[in-house]
Scaffold this motif. Structure first.
Motif, PDB file in Angstrom:
ATOM      1  N   ALA A 117       0.840  -1.196   0.000  1.00 40.85           N
ATOM      2  CA  ALA A 117       0.000   0.000   0.000  1.00 40.85           C
ATOM      3  C   ALA A 117       0.879   1.252   0.000  1.00 40.85           C
ATOM      4  N   PRO A 118       0.607   2.211  -0.889  1.00 40.32           N
ATOM      5  CA  PRO A 118       1.434   3.418  -0.980  1.00 40.32           C
ATOM      6  C   PRO A 118       1.029   4.483   0.031  1.00 40.32           C
ATOM      7  N   PHE A 119       0.704   4.051   1.253  1.00 36.86           N
ATOM      8  CA  PHE A 119       0.227   4.975   2.283  1.00 36.86           C
ATOM      9  C   PHE A 119       1.397   5.769   2.873  1.00 36.86           C
ATOM     10  N   VAL A 120       1.252   7.080   2.892  1.00 43.64           N
ATOM     11  CA  VAL A 120       2.271   7.945   3.495  1.00 43.64           C
ATOM     12  C   VAL A 120       1.588   9.107   4.212  1.00 43.64           C
ATOM     13  N   ILE A 121       2.309   9.655   5.168  1.00 45.52           N
ATOM     14  CA  ILE A 121       1.955  10.957   5.726  1.00 45.52           C
ATOM     15  C   ILE A 121       3.086  11.895   5.343  1.00 45.52           C
ATOM     16  N   ILE A 122       2.729  13.008   4.729  1.00 40.80           N
ATOM     17  CA  ILE A 122       3.727  13.987   4.289  1.00 40.80           C
ATOM     18  C   ILE A 122       3.625  15.214   5.188  1.00 40.80           C
ATOM     19  N   GLY A 123       4.757  15.566   5.798  1.00 38.32           N
ATOM     20  CA  GLY A 123       4.758  16.672   6.739  1.00 38.32           C
ATOM     21  C   GLY A 123       5.690  17.796   6.343  1.00 38.32           C
ATOM     22  N   ARG A 124       5.421  18.959   6.876  1.00 39.45           N
ATOM     23  CA  ARG A 124       6.256  20.140   6.634  1.00 39.45           C
ATOM     24  C   ARG A 124       7.427  20.130   7.605  1.00 39.45           C
ATOM     25  N   LYS A 125       8.631  20.203   7.045  1.00 34.03           N
ATOM     26  CA  LYS A 125       9.819  20.229   7.900  1.00 34.03           C
ATOM     27  C   LYS A 125       9.854  21.484   8.773  1.00 34.03           C
ATOM     28  N   ASP A 126       9.306  22.598   8.244  1.00 39.00           N
ATOM     29  CA  ASP A 126       9.335  23.830   9.035  1.00 39.00           C
ATOM     30  C   ASP A 126       8.370  23.784  10.218  1.00 39.00           C
ATOM     31  N   LEU A 208       9.778  18.920   2.569  1.00 38.70           N
ATOM     32  CA  LEU A 208       8.769  17.995   3.068  1.00 38.70           C
ATOM     33  C   LEU A 208       9.398  16.688   3.537  1.00 38.70           C
ATOM     34  N   SER A 209       8.789  16.069   4.530  1.00 44.10           N
ATOM     35  CA  SER A 209       9.190  14.742   4.988  1.00 44.10           C
ATOM     36  C   SER A 209       8.113  13.745   4.579  1.00 44.10           C
ATOM     37  N   VAL A 210       8.527  12.666   3.924  1.00 45.76           N
ATOM     38  CA  VAL A 210       7.594  11.626   3.490  1.00 45.76           C
ATOM     39  C   VAL A 210       7.759  10.424   4.411  1.00 45.76           C
ATOM     40  N   LEU A 211       6.747  10.154   5.204  1.00 47.18           N
ATOM     41  CA  LEU A 211       6.784   9.046   6.155  1.00 47.18           C
ATOM     42  C   LEU A 211       5.969   7.888   5.587  1.00 47.18           C
ATOM     43  N   LYS A 212       6.650   6.844   5.145  1.00 47.12           N
ATOM     44  CA  LYS A 212       5.998   5.698   4.510  1.00 47.12           C
ATOM     45  C   LYS A 212       5.539   4.685   5.540  1.00 47.12           C
ATOM     46  N   TYR A 213       4.292   4.252   5.415  1.00 46.54           N
ATOM     47  CA  TYR A 213       3.790   3.223   6.321  1.00 46.54           C
ATOM     48  C   TYR A 213       4.622   1.944   6.205  1.00 46.54           C
TER      49      TYR A 213
END
Length: 345
Positions: A117-126, A208-213
């Motif tokens: 599954a291509p599930f990710v949460i993408i967050g702002r580094k700032d 951006l930070s890409v956090l992959k499940y």
């Protein structure tokens, strides 16, 4: 490249000749089949349009129509209703659907598209979001009300030793997700990884930070090709024909995605070729994940699916736990020799 294309084409042609087509069995009359995507038309599903443009479905005796979807969960109900015979839908959601509708399954997976599954949460580094899931604690995360990535979050939380309510959800329409990220209304948002191209076009990826499940140790199968049980029971040859044609196009897309993107853009000419090629490059990481080398495209490991059923039943609070055989039917997959991932990928 030319030699690889020749070999892929030769193998696909040989497979087509070896497999009896629905067209031949129906006396030359094409069998209509309605297929629903999980979402919009873009590079994620480009191989389906290559199969249509190159006549692979017609070669198999099928008159296939492909419609846009309303989410990977909605595809399941569309197929169960009988309005569509096949489509793309989320495996975890299918587990839940079958648990809520016990007995003979109304919908089954027949070909695993996203091997992970291509599930990710993408967050702002700032905003302090890093590659560590724990950096999400106390943050505000945008997600649609009902979506697979959001619903699977508790599985990640368990693996990471976090509380499921470690951050605050902000319910946001799919179409508004990029906007709230860019404006800074939220610190992060859920995405299918390959759906984030629109965000990357508006914010620098390095910001951006890409956090992959998957990196969190959550081994989930994602969207699969689904089929209605009536079609499976009454005409499995139609399902097998659709899978042969689609698989042929998927293999060719791994060899050279350009023609698939061009075929997809015949339906959506407004889409940018470079963006969609980049999108497919992300999609390919999940369609051709590590397991695929062992069992080929479209197939699954039964133990992995059983573990997913267990996790979904627990996290979703299901009273009934469907058997893995009720979720996935592998009997109509193309021959193993046809489902090899090209050596160069």
């Amino acid at each position: 490249m030319q030699r690889r294309l020749f070999l892929a084409a030769t193998a696909a042609t040989a497979a087509t000749l070896a497999a009896p087509s629905v067209f031949a069995q129906s006396g030359g009359k094409l069998t209509p089949l309605k297929f629903t995507l999980d979402f919009r038309i873009n590079g994620q599903t480009a191989p389906f349009f290559l199969a249509m443009t190159r006549g692979y479905y017609k070669d198999e005796g099928l008159d296939v129509s492909i419609d846009t979807g309303a989410g990977s969960v909605a595809s399941i109900t569309r197929i169960a209703s009988g309005v569509y015979q096949m489509g793309l839908g989320d495996i975890s959601s299918l587990v839940e659907f079958n648990a809520q509708n016990p007995g003979t399954p109304m919908v089954q997976a027949v070909y695993q598209y996203y091997n992970r599954a291509p599930f990710v949460i993408i967050g702002r580094k700032d905003r302090g979001v890093t590659s560590d899931f724990k950096s999400l604690q106390g943050k505000k995360v945008a997600a649609a009300a009902v979506e697979s990535t959001r619903r699977a979050w508790p599985m990640v939380a368990r693996k990471q030793g976090m509380r499921a309510d470690a951050f605050q959800w902000q319910t946001t329409d799919f179409s508004a997700r990029d906007n709230v990220m860019v404006r800074g209304d939220v610190d992060a948002a859920t995405y299918f990884h390959d759906s984030a191209m629109s965000l990357f076009a508006r914010m620098k990826p390095e910001d951006l930070s890409v956090l992959k499940y998957a990196d969190a140790g959550v081994n989930l199968y994602g969207n699969a090709i689904l089929a209605g049980s009536n079609l499976v029971a009454q005409n499995p040859k139609v399902v097998a024909a659709f899978l042969r044609a689609t698989n042929r196009a998927i293999v060719e897309t791994f060899v050279n995605p350009g023609p698939s993107i061009a075929a997809m853009r015949q339906r959506e000419p407004i889409l940018d070729e470079k963006v969609e090629l980049a999108r497919w490059a992300v999609t390919a990481q999940y369609v051709g994940a590590a397991d695929t080398r062992g069992h080929g495209l479209g197939d699954i490991k039964k133990l992995t699916l059983e573990q997913q059923v267990d996790e979904v039943a627990d996290v979703f609070g299901l009273k009934v736990k469907p058997a893995s055989d009720a979720i996935f039917n592998t009997s109509m997959l193309p021959l193993r020799s046809e489902r090899n991932l090209p050596a160069t990928t």
